[in-house]
Motif scaffolding. Structure first.
Motif, PDB file in Angstrom:
ATOM      1  N   GLY A 160     -60.938   0.909   2.574  1.00  0.00           N
ATOM      2  CA  GLY A 160     -60.823  -0.173   1.613  1.00  0.00           C
ATOM      3  C   GLY A 160     -60.486  -1.462   2.321  1.00  0.00           C
ATOM      4  N   ASP A 161     -60.355  -2.531   1.550  1.00  0.00           N
ATOM      5  CA  ASP A 161     -60.062  -3.858   2.088  1.00  0.00           C
ATOM      6  C   ASP A 161     -58.650  -4.287   1.689  1.00  0.00           C
ATOM      7  OD1 ASP A 161     -62.728  -3.851   2.909  1.00  0.00           O
ATOM      8  OD2 ASP A 161     -63.406  -4.887   1.102  1.00  0.00           O
ATOM      9  N   GLY A 162     -58.043  -5.146   2.489  1.00  0.00           N
ATOM     10  CA  GLY A 162     -56.710  -5.636   2.159  1.00  0.00           C
ATOM     11  C   GLY A 162     -56.078  -6.351   3.335  1.00  0.00           C
ATOM     12  N   ALA A 163     -54.857  -6.825   3.122  1.00  0.00           N
ATOM     13  CA  ALA A 163     -54.134  -7.540   4.175  1.00  0.00           C
ATOM     14  C   ALA A 163     -52.634  -7.380   3.979  1.00  0.00           C
ATOM     15  CB  ALA A 163     -54.505  -9.024   4.165  1.00  0.00           C
ATOM     16  N   GLY A 164     -51.922  -7.362   5.086  1.00  0.00           N
ATOM     17  CA  GLY A 164     -50.462  -7.335   5.070  1.00  0.00           C
ATOM     18  C   GLY A 164     -49.943  -8.224   6.174  1.00  0.00           C
ATOM     19  N   ALA A 165     -48.729  -8.741   6.001  1.00  0.00           N
ATOM     20  CA  ALA A 165     -48.190  -9.688   6.983  1.00  0.00           C
ATOM     21  C   ALA A 165     -46.670  -9.581   7.061  1.00  0.00           C
ATOM     22  CB  ALA A 165     -48.591 -11.115   6.608  1.00  0.00           C
ATOM     23  N   ILE A 166     -46.144  -9.967   8.206  1.00  0.00           N
ATOM     24  CA  ILE A 166     -44.698 -10.114   8.385  1.00  0.00           C
ATOM     25  C   ILE A 166     -44.422 -11.439   9.086  1.00  0.00           C
ATOM     26  CG2 ILE A 166     -44.246  -7.635   8.492  1.00  0.00           C
ATOM     27  CD1 ILE A 166     -43.962  -7.911  11.546  1.00  0.00           C
ATOM     28  N   VAL A 167     -43.221 -11.947   8.878  1.00  0.00           N
ATOM     29  CA  VAL A 167     -42.733 -13.097   9.640  1.00  0.00           C
ATOM     30  C   VAL A 167     -41.652 -12.600  10.582  1.00  0.00           C
ATOM     31  CG1 VAL A 167     -41.607 -15.348   9.579  1.00  0.00           C
ATOM     32  CG2 VAL A 167     -43.228 -14.723   7.771  1.00  0.00           C
ATOM     33  N   LEU A 168     -41.833 -12.844  11.869  1.00  0.00           N
ATOM     34  CA  LEU A 168     -40.851 -12.487  12.889  1.00  0.00           C
ATOM     35  C   LEU A 168     -40.117 -13.741  13.346  1.00  0.00           C
ATOM     36  CD1 LEU A 168     -42.781 -10.036  15.267  1.00  0.00           C
ATOM     37  CD2 LEU A 168     -41.007  -9.434  13.605  1.00  0.00           C
ATOM     38  N   GLU A 169     -38.817 -13.617  13.508  1.00  0.00           N
ATOM     39  CA  GLU A 169     -38.008 -14.751  13.984  1.00  0.00           C
ATOM     40  C   GLU A 169     -37.110 -14.289  15.118  1.00  0.00           C
ATOM     41  OE1 GLU A 169     -35.908 -17.995  11.422  1.00  0.00           O
ATOM     42  OE2 GLU A 169     -34.453 -16.376  11.692  1.00  0.00           O
ATOM     43  N   GLY A 170     -37.054 -15.057  16.183  1.00  0.00           N
ATOM     44  CA  GLY A 170     -36.167 -14.743  17.284  1.00  0.00           C
ATOM     45  C   GLY A 170     -34.726 -15.010  16.910  1.00  0.00           C
ATOM     46  N   GLN A 171     -33.878 -13.974  17.013  1.00  0.00           N
ATOM     47  CA  GLN A 171     -32.457 -14.107  16.683  1.00  0.00           C
ATOM     48  C   GLN A 171     -31.621 -13.434  17.759  1.00  0.00           C
ATOM     49  OE1 GLN A 171     -31.572 -12.618  12.747  1.00  0.00           O
ATOM     50  NE2 GLN A 171     -33.091 -13.920  11.739  1.00  0.00           N
ATOM     51  N   GLU A 172     -30.502 -14.055  18.087  1.00  0.00           N
ATOM     52  CA  GLU A 172     -29.569 -13.469  19.041  1.00  0.00           C
ATOM     53  C   GLU A 172     -28.697 -12.434  18.341  1.00  0.00           C
ATOM     54  OE1 GLU A 172     -29.332 -13.934  22.216  1.00  0.00           O
ATOM     55  OE2 GLU A 172     -30.445 -15.796  22.625  1.00  0.00           O
ATOM     56  N   SER A 173     -28.483 -11.299  19.013  1.00  0.00           N
ATOM     57  CA  SER A 173     -27.653 -10.242  18.441  1.00  0.00           C
ATOM     58  C   SER A 173     -26.746  -9.663  19.509  1.00  0.00           C
ATOM     59  CB  SER A 173     -28.530  -9.131  17.857  1.00  0.00           C
ATOM     60  OG  SER A 173     -27.731  -8.059  17.401  1.00  0.00           O
ATOM     61  N   ALA A 174     -25.486  -9.409  19.111  1.00  0.00           N
ATOM     62  CA  ALA A 174     -24.534  -8.794  20.031  1.00  0.00           C
ATOM     63  C   ALA A 174     -24.514  -7.279  19.866  1.00  0.00           C
ATOM     64  CB  ALA A 174     -23.135  -9.358  19.782  1.00  0.00           C
ATOM     65  N   GLU A 175     -25.147  -6.776  18.808  1.00  0.00           N
ATOM     66  CA  GLU A 175     -25.163  -5.340  18.540  1.00  0.00           C
ATOM     67  C   GLU A 175     -26.317  -4.677  19.275  1.00  0.00           C
ATOM     68  OE1 GLU A 175     -24.628  -4.131  14.376  1.00  0.00           O
ATOM     69  OE2 GLU A 175     -24.545  -6.272  13.918  1.00  0.00           O
ATOM     70  N   GLN A 176     -26.045  -3.545  19.908  1.00  0.00           N
ATOM     71  CA  GLN A 176     -27.091  -2.832  20.629  1.00  0.00           C
ATOM     72  C   GLN A 176     -28.184  -2.348  19.679  1.00  0.00           C
ATOM     73  OE1 GLN A 176     -25.694   0.391  23.039  1.00  0.00           O
ATOM     74  NE2 GLN A 176     -27.698   0.891  23.841  1.00  0.00           N
ATOM     75  N   GLY A 177     -27.771  -1.882  18.515  1.00  0.00           N
ATOM     76  CA  GLY A 177     -28.744  -1.409  17.534  1.00  0.00           C
ATOM     77  C   GLY A 177     -28.893  -2.341  16.364  1.00  0.00           C
ATOM     78  N   GLY A 178     -28.669  -3.639  16.606  1.00  0.00           N
ATOM     79  CA  GLY A 178     -28.758  -4.624  15.531  1.00  0.00           C
ATOM     80  C   GLY A 178     -30.174  -4.816  15.040  1.00  0.00           C
ATOM     81  N   ARG A 179     -30.311  -5.717  14.059  1.00  0.00           N
ATOM     82  CA  ARG A 179     -31.617  -5.943  13.438  1.00  0.00           C
ATOM     83  C   ARG A 179     -32.647  -6.428  14.453  1.00  0.00           C
ATOM     84  NH1 ARG A 179     -31.978  -9.763   8.662  1.00  0.00           N
ATOM     85  NH2 ARG A 179     -33.949  -8.632   8.350  1.00  0.00           N
ATOM     86  N   GLY A 180     -33.909  -6.026  14.211  1.00  0.00           N
ATOM     87  CA  GLY A 180     -34.998  -6.490  15.054  1.00  0.00           C
ATOM     88  C   GLY A 180     -35.832  -5.341  15.592  1.00  0.00           C
ATOM     89  N   ILE A 181     -36.835  -5.702  16.373  1.00  0.00           N
ATOM     90  CA  ILE A 181     -37.698  -4.705  17.016  1.00  0.00           C
ATOM     91  C   ILE A 181     -36.949  -4.139  18.219  1.00  0.00           C
ATOM     92  CG2 ILE A 181     -39.879  -4.356  18.242  1.00  0.00           C
ATOM     93  CD1 ILE A 181     -41.031  -6.635  16.516  1.00  0.00           C
TER      94      ILE A 181
END
Length: 323
Positions: A160-181
């Protein structure tokens, strides 16, 4: 402090025309029961004459930008994953850029078929972590209906046809398993070209060509490769499958999703499934499923999610993300 690419917005878009299995059965020699039993697919959306990959991508991008609560002009990178661009060149990403009113930013396409969105995510993540960009729009968009052989019931019912998107933003984190990729892993093996490909192209035939697939062989490779790359990406992040809240897989076939989950020992309830409603939308399927699960409240901030996909090439990959 660690610089990470954080998902701050998700979006998706589907063409207006929704096609059921029963409607397809009027066109090709198939039945609703045959399709559901073998694939889990019940519906797919088909782009109209006034819709293209870039128009679907733009709509999904606008949805993601609204979700993020930002201005489009703050985006300095657009990576569009697609195997069905509007034109051979320029990149469809530049058409999205113009439609969004962004006069100057880096914009280009990535071609890795169904794995394209994962490839685009790693590209954007690498550029953000390198400090080259601060905010990226990553899109998967396809109009696969334009490259299907509607006489081949083994393939035309799947897509089928379609589209999906995300917005990625660079953020500093002190947590080893904090938010992000947290980790991404990608692979490709061109020896399997003839199992899933399009039989045309500008340099070979001068035509667009049609999709060709040997489904049984693709299924076998998909289960093995997807389970392996998910385990690999989790290990790279220092995590185990027990810690995963949600798996957001490429929506190719319900049987592949079930088999992959069993191989990893994951409960079926942890797997986001949209293939029944959208069919296989190639590079769009992962971000489409992600946006669906975010908007219906399943995926919440802080959840550990794994994105995975495999497509023609073969290409395959996975990403571990703290949402």
């Amino acid at each position: 402090m660690t610089l990470r690419s954080v998902i701050i917005g998700t979006g998706s878009f589907l063409p207006k025309r929704r096609v059921s299995n029963a409607e397809l059965a009027e066109r090709v020699d198939t039945t609703d029961e045959w399709i559901v039993e073998r694939t889990g697919i019940r519906f797919r959306h088909i782009a109209g004459d006034d819709e293209t990959t870039s128009t679907l991508a733009t709509a999904a991008a606008r949805s993601a930008i609204e979700s993020a609560g930002i201005e489009a002009t703050s985006i300095d990178l657009i990576v569009l994953a697609t195997a069905t661009p509007d034109q051979t060149f320029p990149a469809s990403a530049t058409r999205v850029q113009t439609a969004l009113g962004i006069n100057d930013c880096v914009a280009f396409d990535v071609a890795a078929v169904c794995s394209g969105f994962l490839y685009a995510v790693q590209v954007a993540d690498s550029m953000i972590r390198a400090g080259a960009h601060k905010r990226a729009l990553v899109i998967g968009a396809e109009t696969f209906s334009r490259i299907l052989d509607w006489e081949d019931r083994a393939t035309c019912v799947l897509f089928g046809d379609g589209a999906g998107a995300i917005v990625l933003e660079g953020q500093e984190s002190a947590e080893q398993g904090g938010r992000g990729i947290l980790a991404t892993r990608l692979h490709a093996d061109g020896r399997y070209n003839d199992l899933l490909y399009v039989d045309g192209g500008p340099s070979s035939t001068g035509t667009v060509g049609k999709l060709r697939m040997k489904g049984r062989e693709v299924f076998r490779h998909a289960v093995v490769n997807l389970a392996a790359v998910m385990s690999e990406s989790l290990a790279a992040a220092g995590l185990s499958s027990d810690e995963v809240d949600w798996v957001v897989p490429h929506q190719a076939n319900a049987r592949i999703l079930d088999a992959t989950a069993r191989k990893l020992g994951l409960a079926p309830g942890k797997v986001v499934v949209t293939v029944d409603q959208h069919a296989n939308t190639s590079a769009a399927s992962v971000p489409l499923a992600l946006d669906t699960a975010v908007r219906d409240g399943r995926i919440k901030q802080g959840d550990l999610i794994v994105l995975e996909a495999m497509g023609g090439g073969f290409t395959w990959g996975a990403a571990v993300v703290r949402f």
